[in-house]
Design a protein around this motif. Structure first.
Motif, PDB file in Angstrom:
ATOM      1  N   ASP A 198       8.338 -12.366 -21.296  1.00  0.00           N
ATOM      2  CA  ASP A 198       8.576 -13.646 -21.969  1.00  0.00           C
ATOM      3  C   ASP A 198       7.703 -13.776 -23.219  1.00  0.00           C
ATOM      4  OD1 ASP A 198      10.379 -14.185 -19.945  1.00  0.00           O
ATOM      5  OD2 ASP A 198       8.983 -15.481 -18.849  1.00  0.00           O
ATOM      6  N   LEU A 199       6.451 -13.339 -23.115  1.00  0.00           N
ATOM      7  CA  LEU A 199       5.556 -13.369 -24.269  1.00  0.00           C
ATOM      8  C   LEU A 199       6.103 -12.476 -25.383  1.00  0.00           C
ATOM      9  CD1 LEU A 199       2.868 -14.168 -25.636  1.00  0.00           C
ATOM     10  CD2 LEU A 199       1.838 -12.197 -24.480  1.00  0.00           C
ATOM     11  N   ILE A 200       6.514 -11.271 -25.041  1.00  0.00           N
ATOM     12  CA  ILE A 200       7.074 -10.345 -26.029  1.00  0.00           C
ATOM     13  C   ILE A 200       8.293 -10.961 -26.700  1.00  0.00           C
ATOM     14  CG2 ILE A 200       8.285  -8.137 -26.278  1.00  0.00           C
ATOM     15  CD1 ILE A 200       6.325  -7.102 -24.027  1.00  0.00           C
ATOM     16  N   ASN A 201       9.173 -11.565 -25.911  1.00  0.00           N
ATOM     17  CA  ASN A 201      10.370 -12.187 -26.485  1.00  0.00           C
ATOM     18  C   ASN A 201      10.019 -13.334 -27.415  1.00  0.00           C
ATOM     19  OD1 ASN A 201      12.149 -10.428 -25.238  1.00  0.00           O
ATOM     20  ND2 ASN A 201      12.392 -11.721 -23.443  1.00  0.00           N
ATOM     21  N   ASP A 202       9.019 -14.144 -27.039  1.00  0.00           N
ATOM     22  CA  ASP A 202       8.609 -15.255 -27.895  1.00  0.00           C
ATOM     23  C   ASP A 202       7.964 -14.757 -29.187  1.00  0.00           C
ATOM     24  OD1 ASP A 202       9.607 -17.147 -26.164  1.00  0.00           O
ATOM     25  OD2 ASP A 202       7.664 -17.579 -25.230  1.00  0.00           O
ATOM     26  N   ILE A 203       7.195 -13.677 -29.105  1.00  0.00           N
ATOM     27  CA  ILE A 203       6.613 -13.091 -30.315  1.00  0.00           C
ATOM     28  C   ILE A 203       7.723 -12.545 -31.200  1.00  0.00           C
ATOM     29  CG2 ILE A 203       5.194 -11.198 -31.200  1.00  0.00           C
ATOM     30  CD1 ILE A 203       3.440 -11.586 -28.644  1.00  0.00           C
ATOM     31  N   THR A 214      -0.693  -9.244 -14.015  1.00  0.00           N
ATOM     32  CA  THR A 214      -0.125  -8.044 -14.623  1.00  0.00           C
ATOM     33  C   THR A 214       1.349  -7.840 -14.298  1.00  0.00           C
ATOM     34  OG1 THR A 214      -0.898  -6.706 -12.758  1.00  0.00           O
ATOM     35  CG2 THR A 214      -2.326  -6.826 -14.693  1.00  0.00           C
ATOM     36  N   THR A 215       1.980  -8.828 -13.666  1.00  0.00           N
ATOM     37  CA  THR A 215       3.421  -8.693 -13.441  1.00  0.00           C
ATOM     38  C   THR A 215       4.129  -8.699 -14.791  1.00  0.00           C
ATOM     39  OG1 THR A 215       3.660 -11.074 -13.149  1.00  0.00           O
ATOM     40  CG2 THR A 215       3.361  -9.758 -11.159  1.00  0.00           C
ATOM     41  N   TYR A 216       5.232  -8.013 -14.862  1.00  0.00           N
ATOM     42  CA  TYR A 216       5.888  -7.809 -16.148  1.00  0.00           C
ATOM     43  C   TYR A 216       6.586  -9.057 -16.678  1.00  0.00           C
ATOM     44  CZ  TYR A 216       8.498  -5.744 -19.931  1.00  0.00           C
ATOM     45  OH  TYR A 216       9.006  -5.473 -21.166  1.00  0.00           O
ATOM     46  N   GLU A 217       7.080  -9.920 -15.813  1.00  0.00           N
ATOM     47  CA  GLU A 217       7.896 -11.047 -16.269  1.00  0.00           C
ATOM     48  C   GLU A 217       7.188 -11.949 -17.283  1.00  0.00           C
ATOM     49  OE1 GLU A 217       7.705 -10.027 -13.093  1.00  0.00           O
ATOM     50  OE2 GLU A 217       9.737  -9.215 -12.937  1.00  0.00           O
ATOM     51  N   SER A 262      -0.912 -16.724 -33.471  1.00  0.00           N
ATOM     52  CA  SER A 262      -1.973 -16.037 -32.733  1.00  0.00           C
ATOM     53  C   SER A 262      -2.695 -16.974 -31.771  1.00  0.00           C
ATOM     54  CB  SER A 262      -2.970 -15.385 -33.689  1.00  0.00           C
ATOM     55  OG  SER A 262      -3.541 -16.354 -34.536  1.00  0.00           O
ATOM     56  N   TYR A 263      -2.795 -18.253 -32.122  1.00  0.00           N
ATOM     57  CA  TYR A 263      -3.444 -19.216 -31.230  1.00  0.00           C
ATOM     58  C   TYR A 263      -2.605 -19.442 -29.970  1.00  0.00           C
ATOM     59  CZ  TYR A 263      -6.390 -20.169 -35.245  1.00  0.00           C
ATOM     60  OH  TYR A 263      -7.258 -20.039 -36.296  1.00  0.00           O
ATOM     61  N   ASP A 264      -1.287 -19.521 -30.140  1.00  0.00           N
ATOM     62  CA  ASP A 264      -0.396 -19.690 -28.991  1.00  0.00           C
ATOM     63  C   ASP A 264      -0.467 -18.478 -28.063  1.00  0.00           C
ATOM     64  OD1 ASP A 264       0.594 -22.157 -29.987  1.00  0.00           O
ATOM     65  OD2 ASP A 264       2.104 -21.097 -31.192  1.00  0.00           O
ATOM     66  N   ILE A 265      -0.514 -17.301 -28.654  1.00  0.00           N
ATOM     67  CA  ILE A 265      -0.591 -16.071 -27.859  1.00  0.00           C
ATOM     68  C   ILE A 265      -1.889 -16.043 -27.067  1.00  0.00           C
ATOM     69  CG2 ILE A 265      -0.754 -13.549 -27.978  1.00  0.00           C
ATOM     70  CD1 ILE A 265       1.030 -13.805 -30.564  1.00  0.00           C
ATOM     71  N   ALA A 266      -3.005 -16.352 -27.722  1.00  0.00           N
ATOM     72  CA  ALA A 266      -4.302 -16.366 -27.042  1.00  0.00           C
ATOM     73  C   ALA A 266      -4.319 -17.385 -25.908  1.00  0.00           C
ATOM     74  CB  ALA A 266      -5.422 -16.658 -28.039  1.00  0.00           C
ATOM     75  N   GLU A 267      -3.752 -18.558 -26.140  1.00  0.00           N
ATOM     76  CA  GLU A 267      -3.710 -19.588 -25.099  1.00  0.00           C
ATOM     77  C   GLU A 267      -2.879 -19.136 -23.906  1.00  0.00           C
ATOM     78  OE1 GLU A 267      -4.486 -22.627 -22.805  1.00  0.00           O
ATOM     79  OE2 GLU A 267      -5.467 -22.275 -24.722  1.00  0.00           O
ATOM     80  N   ARG A 268      -1.762 -18.492 -24.182  1.00  0.00           N
ATOM     81  CA  ARG A 268      -0.935 -18.017 -23.076  1.00  0.00           C
ATOM     82  C   ARG A 268      -1.674 -16.951 -22.275  1.00  0.00           C
ATOM     83  NH1 ARG A 268       5.351 -16.756 -23.635  1.00  0.00           N
ATOM     84  NH2 ARG A 268       5.186 -18.705 -24.778  1.00  0.00           N
ATOM     85  N   LEU A 269      -2.346 -16.032 -22.952  1.00  0.00           N
ATOM     86  CA  LEU A 269      -3.112 -15.008 -22.242  1.00  0.00           C
ATOM     87  C   LEU A 269      -4.219 -15.628 -21.405  1.00  0.00           C
ATOM     88  CD1 LEU A 269      -3.403 -12.270 -25.010  1.00  0.00           C
ATOM     89  CD2 LEU A 269      -2.001 -12.180 -22.934  1.00  0.00           C
ATOM     90  N   GLU A 306      12.192   2.486 -30.475  1.00  0.00           N
ATOM     91  CA  GLU A 306      10.798   2.465 -30.905  1.00  0.00           C
ATOM     92  C   GLU A 306      10.136   1.133 -30.595  1.00  0.00           C
ATOM     93  OE1 GLU A 306       8.117   3.071 -34.891  1.00  0.00           O
ATOM     94  OE2 GLU A 306      10.088   3.984 -34.800  1.00  0.00           O
ATOM     95  N   ALA A 307      10.844   0.036 -30.810  1.00  0.00           N
ATOM     96  CA  ALA A 307      10.269  -1.278 -30.523  1.00  0.00           C
ATOM     97  C   ALA A 307       9.951  -1.406 -29.040  1.00  0.00           C
ATOM     98  CB  ALA A 307      11.224  -2.382 -30.964  1.00  0.00           C
ATOM     99  N   ARG A 308      10.824  -0.924 -28.189  1.00  0.00           N
ATOM    100  CA  ARG A 308      10.594  -1.013 -26.745  1.00  0.00           C
ATOM    101  C   ARG A 308       9.371  -0.197 -26.339  1.00  0.00           C
ATOM    102  NH1 ARG A 308      13.034  -5.426 -25.752  1.00  0.00           N
ATOM    103  NH2 ARG A 308      15.247  -5.373 -26.059  1.00  0.00           N
ATOM    104  N   ARG A 309       9.223   0.982 -26.919  1.00  0.00           N
ATOM    105  CA  ARG A 309       8.037   1.799 -26.619  1.00  0.00           C
ATOM    106  C   ARG A 309       6.782   1.110 -27.108  1.00  0.00           C
ATOM    107  NH1 ARG A 309      11.658   5.763 -28.123  1.00  0.00           N
ATOM    108  NH2 ARG A 309      10.829   5.869 -30.233  1.00  0.00           N
ATOM    109  N   ASN A 310       6.838   0.512 -28.292  1.00  0.00           N
ATOM    110  CA  ASN A 310       5.679  -0.199 -28.820  1.00  0.00           C
ATOM    111  C   ASN A 310       5.321  -1.382 -27.939  1.00  0.00           C
ATOM    112  OD1 ASN A 310       5.479   1.539 -30.989  1.00  0.00           O
ATOM    113  ND2 ASN A 310       6.537   0.187 -32.397  1.00  0.00           N
ATOM    114  N   GLU A 311       6.328  -2.105 -27.448  1.00  0.00           N
ATOM    115  CA  GLU A 311       6.079  -3.249 -26.579  1.00  0.00           C
ATOM    116  C   GLU A 311       5.433  -2.795 -25.275  1.00  0.00           C
ATOM    117  OE1 GLU A 311       9.965  -4.884 -26.321  1.00  0.00           O
ATOM    118  OE2 GLU A 311       9.865  -5.727 -28.337  1.00  0.00           O
ATOM    119  N   ALA A 312       5.951  -1.719 -24.691  1.00  0.00           N
ATOM    120  CA  ALA A 312       5.383  -1.212 -23.447  1.00  0.00           C
ATOM    121  C   ALA A 312       3.953  -0.732 -23.664  1.00  0.00           C
ATOM    122  CB  ALA A 312       6.243  -0.073 -22.899  1.00  0.00           C
ATOM    123  N   TYR A 313       3.699  -0.086 -24.773  1.00  0.00           N
ATOM    124  CA  TYR A 313       2.351   0.377 -25.097  1.00  0.00           C
ATOM    125  C   TYR A 313       1.417  -0.817 -25.299  1.00  0.00           C
ATOM    126  CZ  TYR A 313      -1.459   2.737 -27.500  1.00  0.00           C
ATOM    127  OH  TYR A 313      -2.679   3.203 -27.869  1.00  0.00           O
ATOM    128  N   GLY A 314       1.876  -1.829 -26.044  1.00  0.00           N
ATOM    129  CA  GLY A 314       1.074  -3.030 -26.266  1.00  0.00           C
ATOM    130  C   GLY A 314       0.760  -3.752 -24.969  1.00  0.00           C
TER     131      GLY A 314
END
Length: 77
Positions: free
Chosen positions: A52-57, A45-48, A64-71, A20-28
């Motif tokens: 890495d972002l998913i693993n760090d989360i 849009t490359t997956y790598e 949320s600030y770190d995530i926004a900065e990375r994006l 379920e987590a993997r499906r949620n990650e792919a959907y996100g």
């Protein structure tokens, strides 16, 4: 009466669920790319980098600030 589960314990437990987590990650991943592109903010849009972002989360290394900065750093010209 039992105590409600703590947030710090329940979030990692939820993320540890394999299928379920993997499906949620792919959907996100797909939703985030679609939203950013629809907003006029095309990103890499490359997956790598997303993996890495998913693993760090998942490891709770980002807020949320770190995530926004990375994006923002993935913006394409």
């Amino acid at each position: 009466m039992t105590d409600p589960p703590s947030i710090s314990r329940s979030v990692p437990d939820m993320l540890a669920a394999s299928g379920e987590a993997r499906r949620n990650e792919a959907y996100g991943y797909g939703v985030a790319i679609a939203y950013l592109q629809a907003s006029g903010e095309p990103v890499d849009t490359t997956y790598e980098p997303w993996r890495d972002l998913i693993n760090d989360i998942r490891a709770l290394r980002l807020d949320s600030y770190d995530i926004a900065e990375r994006l923002r750093s993935w913006r394409e010209p």
